[in-house]
Design a protein around this motif. Sequence first.
Motif, mmCIF file in Angstrom:
data_model
loop_
_atom_site.group_PDB
_atom_site.id
_atom_site.type_symbol
_atom_site.label_atom_id
_atom_site.label_comp_id
_atom_site.label_asym_id
_atom_site.label_seq_id
_atom_site.Cartn_x
_atom_site.Cartn_y
_atom_site.Cartn_z
ATOM 1 N N THR A 1 -22.850 -8.999 0.220
ATOM 2 C CA THR A 1 -21.432 -9.320 0.328
ATOM 3 C C THR A 1 -20.679 -8.394 -0.614
ATOM 4 O O THR A 1 -21.028 -8.283 -1.796
ATOM 5 C CB THR A 1 -21.163 -10.782 -0.054
ATOM 6 N N TYR A 2 -19.669 -7.723 -0.093
ATOM 7 C CA TYR A 2 -18.849 -6.828 -0.910
ATOM 8 C C TYR A 2 -17.571 -7.558 -1.331
ATOM 9 O O TYR A 2 -16.990 -8.314 -0.544
ATOM 10 C CB TYR A 2 -18.498 -5.557 -0.135
ATOM 11 N N TYR A 3 -17.158 -7.313 -2.565
ATOM 12 C CA TYR A 3 -15.949 -7.926 -3.112
ATOM 13 C C TYR A 3 -14.941 -6.826 -3.424
ATOM 14 O O TYR A 3 -15.307 -5.766 -3.941
ATOM 15 C CB TYR A 3 -16.274 -8.715 -4.386
ATOM 16 N N TYR A 4 -13.677 -7.107 -3.115
ATOM 17 C CA TYR A 4 -12.633 -6.095 -3.275
ATOM 18 C C TYR A 4 -11.442 -6.658 -4.037
ATOM 19 O O TYR A 4 -11.131 -7.855 -3.962
ATOM 20 C CB TYR A 4 -12.133 -5.607 -1.909
ATOM 21 N N LYS A 5 -10.771 -5.758 -4.758
ATOM 22 C CA LYS A 5 -9.445 -5.993 -5.311
ATOM 23 C C LYS A 5 -8.625 -4.732 -5.062
ATOM 24 O O LYS A 5 -9.182 -3.627 -5.002
ATOM 25 C CB LYS A 5 -9.488 -6.264 -6.817
ATOM 26 N N VAL A 6 -7.322 -4.891 -4.920
ATOM 27 C CA VAL A 6 -6.420 -3.743 -4.838
ATOM 28 C C VAL A 6 -5.357 -3.920 -5.919
ATOM 29 O O VAL A 6 -4.680 -4.958 -5.979
ATOM 30 C CB VAL A 6 -5.777 -3.616 -3.446
ATOM 31 N N LEU A 7 -5.223 -2.911 -6.787
ATOM 32 C CA LEU A 7 -4.283 -2.951 -7.900
ATOM 33 C C LEU A 7 -3.183 -1.924 -7.676
ATOM 34 O O LEU A 7 -3.457 -0.775 -7.308
ATOM 35 C CB LEU A 7 -5.000 -2.649 -9.217
ATOM 36 N N GLU B 1 -8.885 -10.922 -5.609
ATOM 37 C CA GLU B 1 -10.240 -10.651 -5.116
ATOM 38 C C GLU B 1 -10.464 -11.313 -3.759
ATOM 39 O O GLU B 1 -10.040 -12.442 -3.515
ATOM 40 C CB GLU B 1 -11.277 -11.175 -6.103
ATOM 41 N N ILE B 2 -11.154 -10.577 -2.889
ATOM 42 C CA ILE B 2 -11.463 -11.088 -1.560
ATOM 43 C C ILE B 2 -12.880 -10.652 -1.202
ATOM 44 O O ILE B 2 -13.319 -9.557 -1.567
ATOM 45 C CB ILE B 2 -10.425 -10.583 -0.528
ATOM 46 N N ALA B 3 -13.621 -11.531 -0.532
ATOM 47 C CA ALA B 3 -15.027 -11.280 -0.222
ATOM 48 C C ALA B 3 -15.194 -10.828 1.217
ATOM 49 O O ALA B 3 -14.486 -11.289 2.117
ATOM 50 C CB ALA B 3 -15.857 -12.536 -0.468
ATOM 51 N N ALA B 4 -16.165 -9.930 1.429
ATOM 52 C CA ALA B 4 -16.482 -9.428 2.769
ATOM 53 C C ALA B 4 -17.966 -9.645 3.042
ATOM 54 O O ALA B 4 -18.780 -8.729 2.921
ATOM 55 C CB ALA B 4 -16.127 -7.950 2.888
ATOM 56 N N PRO B 5 -18.354 -10.869 3.420
ATOM 57 C CA PRO B 5 -19.760 -11.094 3.769
ATOM 58 C C PRO B 5 -20.092 -10.424 5.092
ATOM 59 O O PRO B 5 -19.211 -10.203 5.932
ATOM 60 C CB PRO B 5 -19.842 -12.615 3.885
ATOM 61 N N TYR B 6 -21.363 -10.095 5.291
ATOM 62 C CA TYR B 6 -21.772 -9.554 6.583
ATOM 63 C C TYR B 6 -21.869 -10.709 7.570
ATOM 64 O O TYR B 6 -22.548 -11.715 7.321
ATOM 65 C CB TYR B 6 -23.120 -8.846 6.477
ATOM 66 N N VAL B 7 -21.178 -10.581 8.699
ATOM 67 C CA VAL B 7 -21.128 -11.672 9.680
ATOM 68 C C VAL B 7 -21.590 -11.209 11.060
ATOM 69 O O VAL B 7 -21.260 -11.832 12.069
ATOM 70 C CB VAL B 7 -19.708 -12.274 9.766
ATOM 71 N N GLY B 8 -22.368 -10.122 11.117
ATOM 72 C CA GLY B 8 -22.886 -9.661 12.394
ATOM 73 C C GLY B 8 -22.121 -8.467 12.918
ATOM 74 O O GLY B 8 -21.342 -7.829 12.209
#
Length: 437
Positions: free
Chosen positions: A208-214, A227-234
């Motif tokens: 799972t990748y986590y992102y922030k934009v500043l 912060e927002i999470a990007a789990p792999y969902v297929g």
Amino acid sequence: MAGGAGRAAVAFYGSTSSGDGSANNFAGVWHLYVSNTFDGGLHWTTTDVTPKDPMQRGCIWMHGGADICRNLLDFFDMTVDKQGRVQVGYVDGCADGACAQAALTAKGNAYTARGVIARQSSGRRLIANFDPPNPLHAKSKPGMPSLTLRRVNSVVHLAWSEADTGNSAITRYRIMRGTASGAETLLTNVSGNQTTYNDLTATDVTKTYYYKVLAVNGVGTSCGNNEIAAPYVGDTCTGLIVQRTPPGHPEQPLQGLAPASLAIDYVTVGEPPGTNNLMFKMKVTSLANVPPSSRWRIVWNSYAAQSYDPAAEQFYVGMRTDQNGTVTFEYGTIATAVVGLVIGVPTETAVGSLPGSTFNADGTITLIVPKSAVGSPVPGDLLGAVNGRTFTGDTAQTQNLERSTLLVDHTFVKGQRDNGHPAATYSVVGNVSCGSP
């Protein structure tokens, strides 16, 4: 909202598109706006509070009944904090990355009902005593961008709202990424005019990748609480998971509330390459034993259903067993009648069978439907409010009803997602190879 002498603010939903905003063919998008006056109404300044992030696509229902674009639930309010800053409570009907990032020409909506508070972050207040020094020219750090994402196949698509500049131009956005929450490091910088970024390097499907934009301006950097999470969902070839039951969900069989054959683990949507079909999957815990007189349904909102029934506003695909346990697969429409002020029972009308659909003992139900049978959605269009529902004990009187009291398990009913992650919206990409972004 009235403030000090000569000061007031008004919040409203607005669209730059013309036409009847309650009509189901309205093609505009809506944003939250706030207008301020500081001279008793002689002059007004209007701000788009949700730039790059519409709070609704298509119509906003302003009547009674059960129309699918009545998802905003009539909740909308405005207040002022103790230091004179405007606060607006509103409902976001386009709350996920698939919807927020869709093109203006896209058809469909997320039909979410997420409560959001918008807070003033700079500028003059409604109470003059709390104005910052030299308020028309004072400079400050930028506000925090509002961030959305979609992880589709091998690409993470990021988008964010324009940050409050703090009266100093945004010079760049810093994109941070990590594989653990709170452990983001700098991935790249983009210009202050850019509000999207496609991460082509987030390719590890086990992470799972986590992102922030500043946001950065001449004064400093915005806070990093987005912060927002990007789990792999297929992937779109075998199906993107749009809703998943978390471990220990109370409707799982260990709690005794739903049998394994009817407890929904997850729902996926995909587009098999080389076809012009949509593919839906429902995974229940097990179908080693298939109960008779039962239904497994995947439903989504679409005005295209009215091509079959003028009263319908939803499509469904699903599996059914009769009293002898014989399995069939079908698709159709759902209409919810309204008599006076009373909302009736959602009722299915079968349209046709689904050749090529199957189920396995492991609990996987695969449903194949031609796009031409469900409104012919094209790349960029949205399938909104996608959800799974299971029923059992059908009788001749109930076998086509979707009354909520008949549900054994569900993932979304009337805006109440009880186990969906991420929001149940699918963005059509086309029947392409999964290596394509």
